[in-house]
Design a protein around this motif. Sequence first.
Motif, PDB file in Angstrom:
ATOM      1  N   ARG A  68       0.790  -1.230   0.000  1.00 24.34           N
ATOM      2  CA  ARG A  68       0.000   0.000   0.000  1.00 24.34           C
ATOM      3  C   ARG A  68       0.821   1.278   0.000  1.00 24.34           C
ATOM      4  O   ARG A  68       0.376   2.313  -0.474  1.00 24.34           O
ATOM      5  CB  ARG A  68      -0.939   0.009   1.204  1.00 24.34           C
ATOM      6  CG  ARG A  68      -1.883  -1.185   1.271  1.00 24.34           C
ATOM      7  CD  ARG A  68      -2.887  -1.185   0.154  1.00 24.34           C
ATOM      8  NE  ARG A  68      -3.690   0.018   0.149  1.00 24.34           N
ATOM      9  CZ  ARG A  68      -4.746   0.228   0.923  1.00 24.34           C
ATOM     10  NH1 ARG A  68      -5.166  -0.708   1.751  1.00 24.34           N
ATOM     11  NH2 ARG A  68      -5.399   1.362   0.861  1.00 24.34           N
ATOM     12  N   GLY A  69       2.012   1.231   0.605  1.00 28.59           N
ATOM     13  CA  GLY A  69       2.787   2.458   0.660  1.00 28.59           C
ATOM     14  C   GLY A  69       4.117   2.267   1.346  1.00 28.59           C
ATOM     15  O   GLY A  69       4.410   1.205   1.887  1.00 28.59           O
ATOM     16  N   ILE A  70       4.896   3.337   1.292  1.00 29.81           N
ATOM     17  CA  ILE A  70       6.168   3.381   2.013  1.00 29.81           C
ATOM     18  C   ILE A  70       6.051   4.499   3.042  1.00 29.81           C
ATOM     19  O   ILE A  70       5.604   5.600   2.721  1.00 29.81           O
ATOM     20  CB  ILE A  70       7.365   3.590   1.059  1.00 29.81           C
ATOM     21  CG1 ILE A  70       8.696   3.534   1.796  1.00 29.81           C
ATOM     22  CG2 ILE A  70       7.261   4.874   0.269  1.00 29.81           C
ATOM     23  CD1 ILE A  70       9.222   2.163   2.021  1.00 29.81           C
ATOM     24  N   VAL A  71       6.389   4.184   4.271  1.00 28.05           N
ATOM     25  CA  VAL A  71       6.348   5.172   5.349  1.00 28.05           C
ATOM     26  C   VAL A  71       7.776   5.373   5.826  1.00 28.05           C
ATOM     27  O   VAL A  71       8.454   4.421   6.215  1.00 28.05           O
ATOM     28  CB  VAL A  71       5.445   4.708   6.511  1.00 28.05           C
ATOM     29  CG1 VAL A  71       5.405   5.766   7.610  1.00 28.05           C
ATOM     30  CG2 VAL A  71       4.028   4.406   6.009  1.00 28.05           C
ATOM     31  N   THR A  72       8.230   6.619   5.766  1.00 30.65           N
ATOM     32  CA  THR A  72       9.563   6.977   6.244  1.00 30.65           C
ATOM     33  C   THR A  72       9.404   7.561   7.637  1.00 30.65           C
ATOM     34  O   THR A  72       8.767   8.596   7.802  1.00 30.65           O
ATOM     35  CB  THR A  72      10.219   8.009   5.305  1.00 30.65           C
ATOM     36  OG1 THR A  72      10.245   7.477   3.984  1.00 30.65           O
ATOM     37  CG2 THR A  72      11.629   8.347   5.763  1.00 30.65           C
ATOM     38  N   PHE A  73       9.948   6.847   8.618  1.00 35.42           N
ATOM     39  CA  PHE A  73       9.923   7.325  10.003  1.00 35.42           C
ATOM     40  C   PHE A  73      11.287   7.910  10.333  1.00 35.42           C
ATOM     41  O   PHE A  73      12.291   7.208  10.283  1.00 35.42           O
ATOM     42  CB  PHE A  73       9.665   6.172  10.983  1.00 35.42           C
ATOM     43  CG  PHE A  73       8.261   5.688  11.028  1.00 35.42           C
ATOM     44  CD1 PHE A  73       7.285   6.389  11.708  1.00 35.42           C
ATOM     45  CD2 PHE A  73       7.912   4.500  10.411  1.00 35.42           C
ATOM     46  CE1 PHE A  73       5.990   5.930  11.758  1.00 35.42           C
ATOM     47  CE2 PHE A  73       6.615   4.030  10.453  1.00 35.42           C
ATOM     48  CZ  PHE A  73       5.650   4.757  11.125  1.00 35.42           C
ATOM     49  N   VAL A  74      11.310   9.180  10.675  1.00 35.18           N
ATOM     50  CA  VAL A  74      12.531   9.810  11.160  1.00 35.18           C
ATOM     51  C   VAL A  74      12.332   9.960  12.665  1.00 35.18           C
ATOM     52  O   VAL A  74      11.448  10.697  13.110  1.00 35.18           O
ATOM     53  CB  VAL A  74      12.774  11.174  10.476  1.00 35.18           C
ATOM     54  CG1 VAL A  74      14.037  11.821  11.018  1.00 35.18           C
ATOM     55  CG2 VAL A  74      12.836  11.002   8.960  1.00 35.18           C
ATOM     56  N   SER A  75      13.126   9.212  13.427  1.00 29.52           N
ATOM     57  CA  SER A  75      12.881   9.094  14.863  1.00 29.52           C
ATOM     58  C   SER A  75      13.234  10.338  15.665  1.00 29.52           C
ATOM     59  O   SER A  75      12.704  10.541  16.750  1.00 29.52           O
ATOM     60  CB  SER A  75      13.668   7.913  15.428  1.00 29.52           C
ATOM     61  OG  SER A  75      15.058   8.194  15.394  1.00 29.52           O
ATOM     62  N   GLY A  76      14.167  11.140  15.163  1.00 30.64           N
ATOM     63  CA  GLY A  76      14.641  12.264  15.950  1.00 30.64           C
ATOM     64  C   GLY A  76      15.783  11.881  16.876  1.00 30.64           C
ATOM     65  O   GLY A  76      16.338  12.725  17.570  1.00 30.64           O
ATOM     66  N   ASP A 141      10.206  13.754  17.355  1.00 27.46           N
ATOM     67  CA  ASP A 141      11.147  14.575  18.127  1.00 27.46           C
ATOM     68  C   ASP A 141      12.113  13.748  18.984  1.00 27.46           C
ATOM     69  O   ASP A 141      12.755  14.293  19.865  1.00 27.46           O
ATOM     70  CB  ASP A 141      10.371  15.538  19.031  1.00 27.46           C
ATOM     71  CG  ASP A 141       9.608  14.828  20.138  1.00 27.46           C
ATOM     72  OD1 ASP A 141       9.524  13.574  20.137  1.00 27.46           O
ATOM     73  OD2 ASP A 141       9.081  15.526  21.037  1.00 27.46           O
ATOM     74  N   GLY A 142      12.215  12.460  18.740  1.00 27.60           N
ATOM     75  CA  GLY A 142      13.061  11.605  19.571  1.00 27.60           C
ATOM     76  C   GLY A 142      12.265  10.835  20.594  1.00 27.60           C
ATOM     77  O   GLY A 142      12.799   9.996  21.311  1.00 27.60           O
ATOM     78  N   SER A 143      10.973  11.113  20.661  1.00 26.24           N
ATOM     79  CA  SER A 143      10.072  10.357  21.537  1.00 26.24           C
ATOM     80  C   SER A 143       8.755  10.159  20.790  1.00 26.24           C
ATOM     81  O   SER A 143       8.772   9.827  19.625  1.00 26.24           O
ATOM     82  CB  SER A 143       9.895  11.070  22.877  1.00 26.24           C
ATOM     83  OG  SER A 143       9.292  12.336  22.698  1.00 26.24           O
ATOM     84  N   ASP A 144       7.656  10.391  21.438  1.00 28.64           N
ATOM     85  CA  ASP A 144       6.352  10.113  20.842  1.00 28.64           C
ATOM     86  C   ASP A 144       5.727  11.286  20.100  1.00 28.64           C
ATOM     87  O   ASP A 144       4.629  11.167  19.586  1.00 28.64           O
ATOM     88  CB  ASP A 144       5.365   9.661  21.930  1.00 28.64           C
ATOM     89  CG  ASP A 144       5.633   8.257  22.413  1.00 28.64           C
ATOM     90  OD1 ASP A 144       6.602   7.633  21.952  1.00 28.64           O
ATOM     91  OD2 ASP A 144       4.858   7.775  23.255  1.00 28.64           O
ATOM     92  N   LYS A 145       6.382  12.434  20.051  1.00 33.92           N
ATOM     93  CA  LYS A 145       5.748  13.619  19.467  1.00 33.92           C
ATOM     94  C   LYS A 145       6.083  13.743  17.982  1.00 33.92           C
ATOM     95  O   LYS A 145       7.237  13.860  17.590  1.00 33.92           O
ATOM     96  CB  LYS A 145       6.199  14.869  20.211  1.00 33.92           C
ATOM     97  CG  LYS A 145       5.609  16.144  19.633  1.00 33.92           C
ATOM     98  CD  LYS A 145       5.223  17.110  20.701  1.00 33.92           C
ATOM     99  CE  LYS A 145       4.663  18.386  20.144  1.00 33.92           C
ATOM    100  NZ  LYS A 145       3.458  18.247  19.386  1.00 33.92           N
ATOM    101  N   LEU A 146       5.037  13.758  17.170  1.00 35.37           N
ATOM    102  CA  LEU A 146       5.172  13.961  15.732  1.00 35.37           C
ATOM    103  C   LEU A 146       5.361  15.456  15.478  1.00 35.37           C
ATOM    104  O   LEU A 146       4.565  16.267  15.927  1.00 35.37           O
ATOM    105  CB  LEU A 146       3.911  13.450  15.024  1.00 35.37           C
ATOM    106  CG  LEU A 146       3.884  13.506  13.506  1.00 35.37           C
ATOM    107  CD1 LEU A 146       4.967  12.599  12.913  1.00 35.37           C
ATOM    108  CD2 LEU A 146       2.516  13.077  12.991  1.00 35.37           C
ATOM    109  N   LYS A 159      -2.751  18.207  11.805  1.00 35.07           N
ATOM    110  CA  LYS A 159      -3.739  18.598  12.814  1.00 35.07           C
ATOM    111  C   LYS A 159      -4.769  19.572  12.243  1.00 35.07           C
ATOM    112  O   LYS A 159      -5.911  19.581  12.665  1.00 35.07           O
ATOM    113  CB  LYS A 159      -3.050  19.231  14.019  1.00 35.07           C
ATOM    114  CG  LYS A 159      -2.222  18.236  14.798  1.00 35.07           C
ATOM    115  CD  LYS A 159      -1.554  18.899  15.969  1.00 35.07           C
ATOM    116  CE  LYS A 159      -0.731  17.890  16.733  1.00 35.07           C
ATOM    117  NZ  LYS A 159      -0.016  18.484  17.846  1.00 35.07           N
ATOM    118  N   LYS A 160      -4.344  20.403  11.269  1.00 30.44           N
ATOM    119  CA  LYS A 160      -5.223  21.432  10.724  1.00 30.44           C
ATOM    120  C   LYS A 160      -5.689  21.129   9.310  1.00 30.44           C
ATOM    121  O   LYS A 160      -6.801  21.450   8.943  1.00 30.44           O
ATOM    122  CB  LYS A 160      -4.514  22.789  10.730  1.00 30.44           C
ATOM    123  CG  LYS A 160      -4.201  23.294  12.103  1.00 30.44           C
ATOM    124  CD  LYS A 160      -3.482  24.615  12.025  1.00 30.44           C
ATOM    125  CE  LYS A 160      -3.085  25.085  13.420  1.00 30.44           C
ATOM    126  NZ  LYS A 160      -2.216  26.246  13.378  1.00 30.44           N
TER     127      LYS A 160
END
Length: 168
Positions: A68-76, A141-146, A159-160
């Motif tokens: 379905r897709g590629i998701v790039t996660f940058v962890s921070g 941001d290196g934890s759970d915050k996108l 969010k908007k």
Amino acid sequence: MIEFSTLCYIEKDDQYLMLHRTVKKNDVNRDKWIGVGGHFEEGESPEECVLREVKEETGYTLTSYQYRGIVTFVSGNGITEYMSLFTADGYEGTPVECDEGILEWVDKKDVGKLNLWEGDMIFFRLLEMTRKFFSLKLVYDGSDKLVSAALNGKKFDWKKDISMLDIL
């Protein structure tokens, strides 16, 4: 550090098979609910990896699935993970106990009530909206915050401006 992984959401009766990650001590996904999947082994394609990982974690052999897709996660925190995202609506076999947590069928409408990564709700929406392949970049941001998101190379404020997802 760069990592490559797969993630699969198996579907049945308007539910997803979800994995509550509770076992591993130093697990970045500890206490989160995710699909099933894992890291590539040497020489594997995304399809080979997802088939192996689903079999290992669930006991199921996928008989109908879609990339379905590629998701790039940058962890921070120095790790970027390229995750190949799949859905599956056909499988056979006998379920096994997962050594990474608890497997549970969850109504799609209730998935948002689970302890998820913040960006997961974006790709759940994309999975429900379209059958087209997409590229989603999620920066944490290196934890759970996108802290930022981009769909098919275009940044948007999830969010908007959720309507950005409607371009597919």
